[in-house]
Design a protein around this motif. Structure first.
Motif, PDB file in Angstrom:
ATOM      1  N   UNK A   1       0.553  -1.281   0.166  1.00 15.50           N
ATOM      2  CA  UNK A   1      -0.361  -0.375  -0.340  1.00 15.50           C
ATOM      3  C   UNK A   1       0.688   0.872  -0.047  1.00 15.50           C
ATOM      4  N   UNK A   2       0.890   2.479  -1.037  1.00 10.03           N
ATOM      5  CA  UNK A   2       1.242   3.334  -0.775  1.00 10.03           C
ATOM      6  C   UNK A   2       1.326   4.009   0.782  1.00 10.03           C
ATOM      7  N   UNK A   3       0.697   4.392   1.118  1.00  9.94           N
ATOM      8  CA  UNK A   3      -0.119   5.217   2.315  1.00  9.94           C
ATOM      9  C   UNK A   3       0.351   4.444   3.292  1.00  9.94           C
ATOM     10  N   UNK A   4      -0.346   3.582   3.356  1.00  7.16           N
ATOM     11  CA  UNK A   4       0.392   2.159   5.275  1.00  7.16           C
ATOM     12  C   UNK A   4       1.180   1.285   4.289  1.00  7.16           C
ATOM     13  N   UNK A   5       2.198   1.700   4.353  1.00  4.75           N
ATOM     14  CA  UNK A   5       3.608   0.656   3.907  1.00  4.75           C
ATOM     15  C   UNK A   5       3.641  -0.210   3.804  1.00  4.75           C
ATOM     16  N   UNK A   6       3.224  -0.490   5.336  1.00  8.74           N
ATOM     17  CA  UNK A   6       3.295  -2.102   6.629  1.00  8.74           C
ATOM     18  C   UNK A   6       2.546  -2.969   5.765  1.00  8.74           C
ATOM     19  N   UNK A   7       1.685  -2.535   5.001  1.00  8.43           N
ATOM     20  CA  UNK A   7       0.370  -3.151   4.776  1.00  8.43           C
ATOM     21  C   UNK A   7       0.741  -4.397   3.395  1.00  8.43           C
ATOM     22  N   UNK A   8       1.260  -5.217   2.917  1.00 11.71           N
ATOM     23  CA  UNK A   8       1.727  -6.159   2.151  1.00 11.71           C
ATOM     24  C   UNK A   8       0.766  -7.442   1.421  1.00 11.71           C
ATOM     25  N   UNK A   9       1.493  -7.059   0.102  1.00 13.02           N
ATOM     26  CA  UNK A   9       0.791  -8.619  -0.459  1.00 13.02           C
ATOM     27  C   UNK A   9       1.884  -9.195  -1.173  1.00 13.02           C
ATOM     28  N   UNK A  10       1.549 -10.405  -0.904  1.00 11.59           N
ATOM     29  CA  UNK A  10       2.834 -11.170  -1.653  1.00 11.59           C
ATOM     30  C   UNK A  10       2.371 -12.632  -2.310  1.00 11.59           C
TER      31      UNK A  10
ATOM     32  N   UNK B   1       0.562 -12.505  14.428  1.00  9.79           N
ATOM     33  CA  UNK B   1       2.252 -12.026  14.166  1.00  9.79           C
ATOM     34  C   UNK B   1       2.287 -11.423  14.814  1.00  9.79           C
ATOM     35  N   UNK B   2       3.526 -11.877  16.404  1.00  6.74           N
ATOM     36  CA  UNK B   2       3.408 -11.204  17.294  1.00  6.74           C
ATOM     37  C   UNK B   2       5.764 -11.320  16.653  1.00  6.74           C
ATOM     38  N   UNK B   3       5.659  -9.869  17.085  1.00 11.18           N
ATOM     39  CA  UNK B   3       7.144  -9.004  16.539  1.00 11.18           C
ATOM     40  C   UNK B   3       7.793  -8.618  17.772  1.00 11.18           C
ATOM     41  N   UNK B   4       8.672  -7.770  18.100  1.00 13.31           N
ATOM     42  CA  UNK B   4       9.387  -7.229  19.484  1.00 13.31           C
ATOM     43  C   UNK B   4       8.536  -5.823  19.543  1.00 13.31           C
ATOM     44  N   UNK B   5       7.877  -5.370  18.359  1.00  7.69           N
ATOM     45  CA  UNK B   5       8.493  -4.238  18.913  1.00  7.69           C
ATOM     46  C   UNK B   5       6.155  -3.676  18.083  1.00  7.69           C
ATOM     47  N   UNK B   6       5.421  -5.094  17.969  1.00  9.81           N
ATOM     48  CA  UNK B   6       4.578  -4.892  16.755  1.00  9.81           C
ATOM     49  C   UNK B   6       3.740  -5.933  16.969  1.00  9.81           C
ATOM     50  N   UNK B   7       2.893  -6.197  16.113  1.00  9.50           N
ATOM     51  CA  UNK B   7       2.181  -6.853  16.198  1.00  9.50           C
ATOM     52  C   UNK B   7       0.847  -7.200  14.931  1.00  9.50           C
ATOM     53  N   UNK B   8       1.169  -7.884  14.063  1.00 12.57           N
ATOM     54  CA  UNK B   8       0.170  -7.712  12.885  1.00 12.57           C
ATOM     55  C   UNK B   8      -0.490  -9.168  12.571  1.00 12.57           C
ATOM     56  N   UNK B   9      -1.373  -8.937  11.706  1.00 15.94           N
ATOM     57  CA  UNK B   9      -2.451 -10.145  11.362  1.00 15.94           C
ATOM     58  C   UNK B   9      -2.457  -9.995   9.824  1.00 15.94           C
ATOM     59  N   UNK B  10      -2.248 -11.738   9.222  1.00 13.08           N
ATOM     60  CA  UNK B  10      -2.673 -11.861   8.081  1.00 13.08           C
ATOM     61  C   UNK B  10      -3.265 -12.801   7.446  1.00 13.08           C
TER      62      UNK B  10
ATOM     63  N   UNK C   1      -3.895  -3.053  14.388  1.00 16.01           N
ATOM     64  CA  UNK C   1      -4.567  -1.802  14.267  1.00 16.01           C
ATOM     65  C   UNK C   1      -5.755  -1.709  13.518  1.00 16.01           C
ATOM     66  N   UNK C   2      -4.666  -2.251  12.618  1.00 13.26           N
ATOM     67  CA  UNK C   2      -5.723  -2.026  11.677  1.00 13.26           C
ATOM     68  C   UNK C   2      -6.226  -3.120  10.602  1.00 13.26           C
TER      69      UNK C   2
ATOM     70  N   UNK D   1      -9.370  -3.709   7.419  1.00 10.40           N
ATOM     71  CA  UNK D   1      -9.242  -4.232   6.236  1.00 10.40           C
ATOM     72  C   UNK D   1      -9.442  -6.005   6.259  1.00 10.40           C
ATOM     73  N   UNK D   2      -9.999  -6.766   7.322  1.00  2.00           N
ATOM     74  CA  UNK D   2      -9.562  -7.852   6.616  1.00  2.00           C
ATOM     75  C   UNK D   2     -10.536  -8.269   5.656  1.00  2.00           C
ATOM     76  N   UNK D   3     -11.779  -7.680   5.455  1.00  2.00           N
ATOM     77  CA  UNK D   3     -12.898  -8.069   4.462  1.00  2.00           C
ATOM     78  C   UNK D   3     -12.311  -7.906   2.599  1.00  2.00           C
ATOM     79  N   UNK D   4     -11.175  -6.763   2.982  1.00  2.00           N
ATOM     80  CA  UNK D   4     -10.710  -6.298   1.513  1.00  2.00           C
ATOM     81  C   UNK D   4      -9.101  -8.059   1.920  1.00  2.00           C
ATOM     82  N   UNK D   5      -8.941  -7.891   2.620  1.00  2.00           N
ATOM     83  CA  UNK D   5      -8.067  -9.104   2.339  1.00  2.00           C
ATOM     84  C   UNK D   5      -7.864 -10.521   1.987  1.00  2.00           C
ATOM     85  N   UNK D   6      -9.595 -10.388   2.539  1.00  2.00           N
ATOM     86  CA  UNK D   6     -10.451 -11.967   2.271  1.00  2.00           C
ATOM     87  C   UNK D   6     -10.628 -11.962   0.807  1.00  2.00           C
TER      88      UNK D   6
END
Length: 184
Positions: free
Chosen positions: A64-73, A134-143, A164-165, A169-174
């Motif tokens: 995502x260009x705005x939320x660059x921490x959001x990825x699709x691979x 997904x638990x990282x040292x400095x943040x929590x993620x969802x995948x 926190x996002x 975005x869960x509907x969009x990701x699904x």
């Protein structure tokens, strides 16, 4: 009589226009389509996301260009040519293996928890849809991820964001992961 026909035609046109606009705002609104160069597979990705070039990693990456921490691979790996996804294991078994070997391998500083694992069929293929925290040292993620086997290759399409996002975005990701399809 002619006026009645004109009125009916205008009403019919208006109804058709409303139906067309409703269809455009449905499932695929706000999405772009990506197709592999060889025409083998395709999937949707959100508007405002950009493809990123990577060396030695996933075959395709968007962020995502705005939320660059959001990825699709999309990662593609070889498997037994004669096997299928169910031969490799159940949705839970594959989800846990992906967690241990790819998302949070030993020594990575990450921990992953498989939240949900389901099987679905689409286009003549069996898919496993997986959800992780997904638990990282400095943040929590969802995948969210989907895995499928085709012609001796295992395809893993994964979308990831900060926790926190997640609710936004869960509907969009699904929609993105379930859009993965084979064209040939």
């Amino acid at each position: 009589m002619l006026e009645l026909v004109r009125t009916i035609s205008r009403v019919g046109f208006a109804c058709a226009l409303v139906m067309l606009l409703a269809a455009c705002s449905g499932s695929y609104a706000g999405m772009n389509s990506f197709q592999s160069p060889d025409g083998r597979y395709a999937f949707l990705y959100p508007n405002g996301w950009s493809r990123v070039s990577m060396n030695g990693g996933p075959q395709v990456v968007f962020h995502d260009l705005i939320n660059s921490d959001e990825t699709l691979s999309l990662a593609v790996s070889k498997v037994d040519e004669k096997g299928d996804l169910q031969t490799l294991g159940s949705p839970i078994a594959i989800g846990e293996r992906l967690s241990r070997e790819v998302i949070a391998p030993q020594g990575s500083g990450r921990e992953a928890e498989l939240v949900d694992a389901n099987q679905r069929e689409a286009g003549g293929h069996i898919f496993y849809d997986l959800e992780y925290t997904v638990h990282l040292e400095d943040r929590e993620r969802h995948e969210l991820a989907t895995v499928v086997v085709d012609r001796g290759r295992l395809y893993t399409l994964a979308a990831s964001t900060n926790e926190f996002r997640w609710n936004k975005v869960k509907g969009l990701f699904k929609e993105v992961i379930t859009s993965f399809t084979f064209l040939i």
